[in-house]
Design a protein around this motif. Structure first.
Motif, PDB file in Angstrom:
ATOM      1  N   LYS A  12      -6.664 -58.636 -15.111  1.00 13.52           N
ATOM      2  CA  LYS A  12      -5.457 -59.473 -15.065  1.00 13.52           C
ATOM      3  C   LYS A  12      -5.094 -60.120 -16.388  1.00 13.52           C
ATOM      4  N   ARG A  33      -8.981 -78.882  -7.316  1.00 10.17           N
ATOM      5  CA  ARG A  33      -7.791 -78.044  -7.100  1.00 10.17           C
ATOM      6  C   ARG A  33      -6.524 -78.888  -7.095  1.00 10.17           C
ATOM      7  N   SER A  47     -16.192 -71.065 -10.852  1.00  7.98           N
ATOM      8  CA  SER A  47     -16.005 -70.632  -9.468  1.00  7.98           C
ATOM      9  C   SER A  47     -16.488 -71.725  -8.505  1.00  7.98           C
ATOM     10  N   GLU A 107      -1.371 -66.397 -14.646  1.00 10.88           N
ATOM     11  CA  GLU A 107      -2.414 -65.546 -14.091  1.00 10.88           C
ATOM     12  C   GLU A 107      -3.516 -66.380 -13.460  1.00 10.88           C
ATOM     13  N   GLY A 108      -4.040 -65.957 -12.292  1.00  8.85           N
ATOM     14  CA  GLY A 108      -5.129 -66.710 -11.661  1.00  8.85           C
ATOM     15  C   GLY A 108      -5.590 -66.085 -10.362  1.00  8.85           C
ATOM     16  N   ARG A 155     -19.305 -64.073  -7.155  1.00  6.42           N
ATOM     17  CA  ARG A 155     -18.126 -64.855  -7.535  1.00  6.42           C
ATOM     18  C   ARG A 155     -16.931 -64.489  -6.636  1.00  6.42           C
ATOM     19  N   ALA A 188     -14.078 -74.718  -8.517  1.00  5.49           N
ATOM     20  CA  ALA A 188     -12.813 -74.288  -7.898  1.00  5.49           C
ATOM     21  C   ALA A 188     -12.845 -74.383  -6.370  1.00  5.49           C
ATOM     22  N   TYR A 238     -10.079 -74.079 -14.829  1.00  2.00           N
ATOM     23  CA  TYR A 238     -11.294 -74.251 -14.031  1.00  2.00           C
ATOM     24  C   TYR A 238     -12.528 -74.120 -14.925  1.00  2.00           C
ATOM     25  N   ARG A 239     -12.442 -73.202 -15.880  1.00  2.00           N
ATOM     26  CA  ARG A 239     -13.558 -73.033 -16.821  1.00  2.00           C
ATOM     27  C   ARG A 239     -13.728 -74.296 -17.673  1.00  2.00           C
ATOM     28  N   ASP A 297      -4.596 -67.961  -7.152  1.00  2.00           N
ATOM     29  CA  ASP A 297      -3.751 -68.492  -6.076  1.00  2.00           C
ATOM     30  C   ASP A 297      -2.347 -68.816  -6.581  1.00  2.00           C
ATOM     31  N   ILE A 298      -1.915 -68.120  -7.616  1.00  2.00           N
ATOM     32  CA  ILE A 298      -0.602 -68.452  -8.193  1.00  2.00           C
ATOM     33  C   ILE A 298       0.509 -68.074  -7.207  1.00  2.00           C
ATOM     34  N   ARG A 331     -13.713 -69.493   0.061  1.00  2.00           N
ATOM     35  CA  ARG A 331     -13.555 -70.946   0.053  1.00  2.00           C
ATOM     36  C   ARG A 331     -12.391 -71.332   0.977  1.00  2.00           C
ATOM     37  N   THR A 366      -4.718 -69.503 -15.970  1.00  2.00           N
ATOM     38  CA  THR A 366      -5.139 -70.715 -15.241  1.00  2.00           C
ATOM     39  C   THR A 366      -6.649 -70.762 -14.983  1.00  2.00           C
ATOM     40  N   GLY A 367      -7.310 -69.600 -15.061  1.00  2.00           N
ATOM     41  CA  GLY A 367      -8.774 -69.600 -14.916  1.00  2.00           C
ATOM     42  C   GLY A 367      -9.404 -70.489 -15.979  1.00  2.00           C
ATOM     43  N   ASP A 410     -14.994 -67.086  -4.333  1.00  2.00           N
ATOM     44  CA  ASP A 410     -13.551 -67.275  -4.562  1.00  2.00           C
ATOM     45  C   ASP A 410     -12.738 -66.908  -3.311  1.00  2.00           C
TER      46      ASP A 410
END
Ligand code: DC
Length: 220
Positions: free
Chosen positions: A15, A106, A97, A125-126, A177, A100, A37-38, A128-129, A184, A33-34, A181
């Motif tokens: 992605k 969130r 992860s 990019e992510g 992961r 998140a 979270y990182r 849940d966009i 959840r 957008t990852g 992901d």
């Protein structure tokens, strides 16, 4: 309708490479957008916090901001510093992860991401966009590849795997992961009902971009 091309998909599905190149071809901004979270995971690790229990107070101490670089891509800074290499370690990926899964995290990051809604089209990019961040995104794509292919791609990315890691170890880490992901309760990884699915296993990047641009043209 949000002026957004949403690109979601599992880890190492391609992605980021796709979103970045697509943004370049369309001459619009790209947001990963990852990295948010990182960055939260990295800051929590550095502060010695329990990654499974982050509260709003801690999150509000983080100064997270995206600044456009010379190519127009938004680069994330934490407390004024660029993070790129520090974000791309296996420890931070696993930590991202985990953080998140938390509703506090969130909720907090949702606001940061929605701030990008505006009059200019963006590529975001992510995971849940298309489902949560911009459920009314103008275009939605869900990018996948087989677990074996994703493990091969991840192993080929410098620094993203532990030194000497084997293909089966990387595949196991990705599977764990993906499970976290997608299982959840809040905003799990899944394709939006109206997303276009693209399996990139046997496609090169140019072919994927062609497919996406073709789809965008068709829906106009
Ligand atoms: O895309 P990435 O590997 O950099 O993402 C790291 C983690 O962040 C991923 O395992 C799940 C989380 N994430 C998320 O929950 N929602 C997003 N929109 C982006 C990432």
């Amino acid at each position: 309708m949000s002026n957004c091309i949403a690109i979601d998909g599992p880890a190492a599905s391609g992605k980021s490479t796709i979103a970045k190149l697509l943004a370049k071809k369309l001459n619009i901004a790209y947001i990963n957008t990852g990295n948010l979270y990182r960055a939260v995971a990295l800051a929590a690790i550095r502060a010695g916090r329990d990654l499974a229990r982050l509260d709003r107070e801690f999150l509000e101490t983080l100064k997270l901001e995206y600044t456009p670089n010379e190519s127009g891509d938004y680069v994330l800074k934490l407390n004024g510093k660029e993070l790129e290499a520090a974000l791309r370690t296996p420890e931070v990926a696993t930590g991202a992860s985990l953080v998140a899964t938390e509703s506090e995290v969130r909720d907090y990051l949702l606001g940061v991401q929605r701030n990008f809604a505006g009059k200019n089209l963006i590529v975001m990019e992510g995971r849940d966009i298309g489902t949560v961040v911009f459920p009314d995104a103008e275009y939605k794509f869900f990018v996948t590849a087989t677990p074996e292919e994703r493990a091969r791609r991840r192993l080929a990315q410098n620094g993203e795997t532990a030194d000497g890691a084997t293909l089966s170890e990387v595949a196991r880490e990705l599977a764990a992961r993906d499970k976290q992901d997608s299982e959840r309760p809040i905003a799990p990884l899944k394709p939006a009902a109206d997303a276009v699915l693209i399996d990139t296993t046997n496609l090169n990047i140019e072919a994927v971009i062609e497919k996406i641009i073709g789809q965008i043209k068709r829906s106009n």
